[in-house]
Design a protein around this motif. Structure first.
Motif, PDB file in Angstrom:
ATOM      1  N   ILE A  69       1.734  21.614  89.744  1.00 34.21           N
ATOM      2  CA  ILE A  69       1.201  22.309  88.574  1.00 34.21           C
ATOM      3  C   ILE A  69      -0.320  22.409  88.676  1.00 34.21           C
ATOM      4  O   ILE A  69      -0.916  23.428  88.309  1.00 34.21           O
ATOM      5  CB  ILE A  69       1.596  21.559  87.278  1.00 34.21           C
ATOM      6  CG1 ILE A  69       3.112  21.626  87.068  1.00 34.21           C
ATOM      7  CG2 ILE A  69       0.869  22.143  86.065  1.00 34.21           C
ATOM      8  CD1 ILE A  69       3.607  20.722  85.968  1.00 34.21           C
ATOM      9  N   ALA A  70      -0.949  21.364  89.183  1.00 30.80           N
ATOM     10  CA  ALA A  70      -2.405  21.378  89.336  1.00 30.80           C
ATOM     11  C   ALA A  70      -2.844  22.480  90.289  1.00 30.80           C
ATOM     12  O   ALA A  70      -3.848  23.176  90.053  1.00 30.80           O
ATOM     13  CB  ALA A  70      -2.878  20.017  89.845  1.00 30.80           C
ATOM     14  N   ILE A  71      -2.101  22.676  91.384  1.00 33.95           N
ATOM     15  CA  ILE A  71      -2.414  23.752  92.330  1.00 33.95           C
ATOM     16  C   ILE A  71      -2.298  25.104  91.632  1.00 33.95           C
ATOM     17  O   ILE A  71      -3.170  25.974  91.778  1.00 33.95           O
ATOM     18  CB  ILE A  71      -1.471  23.700  93.538  1.00 33.95           C
ATOM     19  CG1 ILE A  71      -1.583  22.365  94.269  1.00 33.95           C
ATOM     20  CG2 ILE A  71      -1.759  24.858  94.498  1.00 33.95           C
ATOM     21  CD1 ILE A  71      -0.552  22.170  95.364  1.00 33.95           C
ATOM     22  N   ALA A  72      -1.219  25.281  90.866  1.00 35.71           N
ATOM     23  CA  ALA A  72      -0.992  26.552  90.185  1.00 35.71           C
ATOM     24  C   ALA A  72      -2.109  26.855  89.195  1.00 35.71           C
ATOM     25  O   ALA A  72      -2.649  27.970  89.162  1.00 35.71           O
ATOM     26  CB  ALA A  72       0.356  26.518  89.470  1.00 35.71           C
ATOM     27  N   VAL A  73      -2.483  25.865  88.403  1.00 40.95           N
ATOM     28  CA  VAL A  73      -3.511  26.077  87.379  1.00 40.95           C
ATOM     29  C   VAL A  73      -4.848  26.433  88.021  1.00 40.95           C
ATOM     30  O   VAL A  73      -5.549  27.362  87.583  1.00 40.95           O
ATOM     31  CB  VAL A  73      -3.644  24.828  86.485  1.00 40.95           C
ATOM     32  CG1 VAL A  73      -4.883  24.925  85.593  1.00 40.95           C
ATOM     33  CG2 VAL A  73      -2.388  24.654  85.628  1.00 40.95           C
ATOM     34  N   ILE A  74      -5.227  25.716  89.052  1.00 40.21           N
ATOM     35  CA  ILE A  74      -6.518  25.969  89.700  1.00 40.21           C
ATOM     36  C   ILE A  74      -6.523  27.317  90.418  1.00 40.21           C
ATOM     37  O   ILE A  74      -7.520  28.058  90.375  1.00 40.21           O
ATOM     38  CB  ILE A  74      -6.859  24.827  90.672  1.00 40.21           C
ATOM     39  CG1 ILE A  74      -7.118  23.549  89.886  1.00 40.21           C
ATOM     40  CG2 ILE A  74      -8.069  25.172  91.536  1.00 40.21           C
ATOM     41  CD1 ILE A  74      -7.179  22.301  90.724  1.00 40.21           C
ATOM     42  N   THR A  75      -5.411  27.671  91.051  1.00 41.53           N
ATOM     43  CA  THR A  75      -5.335  28.959  91.732  1.00 41.53           C
ATOM     44  C   THR A  75      -5.398  30.107  90.730  1.00 41.53           C
ATOM     45  O   THR A  75      -6.114  31.102  90.938  1.00 41.53           O
ATOM     46  CB  THR A  75      -4.051  29.058  92.562  1.00 41.53           C
ATOM     47  OG1 THR A  75      -4.015  27.976  93.500  1.00 41.53           O
ATOM     48  CG2 THR A  75      -3.984  30.371  93.322  1.00 41.53           C
ATOM     49  N   VAL A  76      -4.665  29.982  89.630  1.00 41.87           N
ATOM     50  CA  VAL A  76      -4.725  31.005  88.574  1.00 41.87           C
ATOM     51  C   VAL A  76      -6.136  31.099  88.005  1.00 41.87           C
ATOM     52  O   VAL A  76      -6.687  32.194  87.827  1.00 41.87           O
ATOM     53  CB  VAL A  76      -3.716  30.686  87.456  1.00 41.87           C
ATOM     54  CG1 VAL A  76      -3.960  31.581  86.242  1.00 41.87           C
ATOM     55  CG2 VAL A  76      -2.289  30.880  87.965  1.00 41.87           C
ATOM     56  N   GLY A  77      -6.744  29.937  87.738  1.00 40.22           N
ATOM     57  CA  GLY A  77      -8.106  29.930  87.205  1.00 40.22           C
ATOM     58  C   GLY A  77      -9.106  30.547  88.167  1.00 40.22           C
ATOM     59  O   GLY A  77     -10.021  31.286  87.766  1.00 40.22           O
ATOM     60  N   SER A  78      -8.952  30.275  89.450  1.00 41.97           N
ATOM     61  CA  SER A  78      -9.851  30.830  90.464  1.00 41.97           C
ATOM     62  C   SER A  78      -9.720  32.349  90.537  1.00 41.97           C
ATOM     63  O   SER A  78     -10.717  33.074  90.624  1.00 41.97           O
ATOM     64  CB  SER A  78      -9.558  30.212  91.833  1.00 41.97           C
ATOM     65  OG  SER A  78      -9.740  28.812  91.812  1.00 41.97           O
TER      66      SER A  78
END
Length: 329
Positions: free
Chosen positions: A42-51
């Motif tokens: 989930i952390a990867i998904a959130v950071i990738t979406v945010g980026s």
């Protein structure tokens, strides 16, 4: 920065996993024997979406679509982590997401075929969409032992970035270059807790989002002519071959492709070698075999397609030797 937040986000999910219902006993597909939190991706998904959203705000509006689709596929994966959705529910959503992604990323370069023919336009879009759907699912299939999916994504993305930078001094000016690095960093932060012995697993939320992000980055670089089809086919070959050989052999035995199992080559090897050694072997296959051939295919396009065959043939032999698709205990 992305790695730092990836680590913090993973630790947060790890702490909240029991309350979120993300700790479940091993099933028949598991290569683990004790309950371990999942959903760390989930952390990867959130950071990738945010980026992707930040890049859109900074002048690359096309990344709004990428951010939205990664969010959608990540939410589908998170729901699957919680509820174990059936393929009949997951697959239609996956089709919609990949059709939207291929359409949004624009025209792709034509592929030359024998007898002076070429594939372009709608037929090419359909083929690329099918490949994308297989990539998403095979990446999920291959996320079965500690560290293997995270390290593979990092090496594929870093390989692409290096290949791009070697031939283009201005690569760092492209937004997708930074999306690749941000996704790599977030995955590295997660990997701190997922490296054998794993304290948390990626889960479908992370594997879905990460697979889609890699595919979106590939489409963007293909469309802009920055990295060719052959290099992108070679870089993830270790995962592609393992999953494909396993699927074909299981299908030949008339097994249901979606049924949980433990017969991938990496799963067979992990029972003999352990998770860490198996993950390191797959890292070496990607870094020491696939990356040099992908770089060569990019630098010498005249022999690029033969190099794809050179890359895949020994990996097929390796997976057959390891027992990919054989009935497992």
């Amino acid at each position: 920065m992305a790695a730092f937040f990836g680590y913090l986000g993973t630790r947060l999910v790890e702490r909240l996993a029991p309350q979120l219902g993300l700790v479940k006993p091993p099933n028949e597909r598991s290569s683990h024997t004790r309950p371990t939190p999942r959903g760390g991706g989930i952390a990867i998904a959130v950071i990738t979406v945010g980026s992707a959203a930040c890049l859109a705000l900074l002048g690359a509006p096309g990344f709004w679509v990428v951010a939205g689709l990664i969010l959608a596929i990540g939410l589908l994966g998170f729901t699957d982590d919680l509820m174990d959705l059936s393929p009949a529910l997951r697959f239609p959503v996956q089709i919609i997401v990949f059709v939207a992604l291929v359409w949004a990323m624009g025209a792709l370069p034509a592929i030359a075929l024998p007898f002076g023919l070429e594939m372009s336009g709608l037929p090419l879009g359909i083929v690329v969409t099918i490949i994308g759907l297989w990539w998403l699912n095979l990446f999920n299939f291959m996320d079965g032992i500690d560290g293997i999916a995270g390290t593979h994504a990092i090496l594929v993305l870093l390989g692409a970035v290096i290949i791009w930078a070697i031939q283009d001094a201005d690569a760092a000016q492209a937004p997708v270059f930074w999306l690749a690095l941000a996704t790599t960093g977030a995955t590295a932060g997660f990997l701190v807790r997922n490296w054998p012995p794993a304290r948390i697993f990626m889960g479908d939320a992370g594997s879905n989002a990460l697979a889609l992000a890699v595919f979106a980055i590939a489409l963007a670089t293909l469309g802009a002519g920055q990295i060719g089809y052959q290099a992108w086919l070679i870089l993830p070959a270790a995962f592609v071959v393992d999953a494909t050989v396993t699927l074909l052999r299981r299908t030949a035995r008339r097994e249901r492709p979606w049924r949980a199992h433990r017969s991938h080559a990496y799963q067979q090897l992990s029972r003999a070698w352990g998770h860490k050694r198996t993950t390191i072997v797959y890292c070496l296959l990607t870094a020491a075999w696939c990356f040099p051939l992908a770089l060569a295919a990019q630098l010498w396009p005249g022999i690029a397609w033969p190099l794809v065959l050179v890359a895949y043939a020994p990996l097929i032999v390796f997976c057959l030797w390891a027992g990919a698709g054989q009935e497992s205990p």
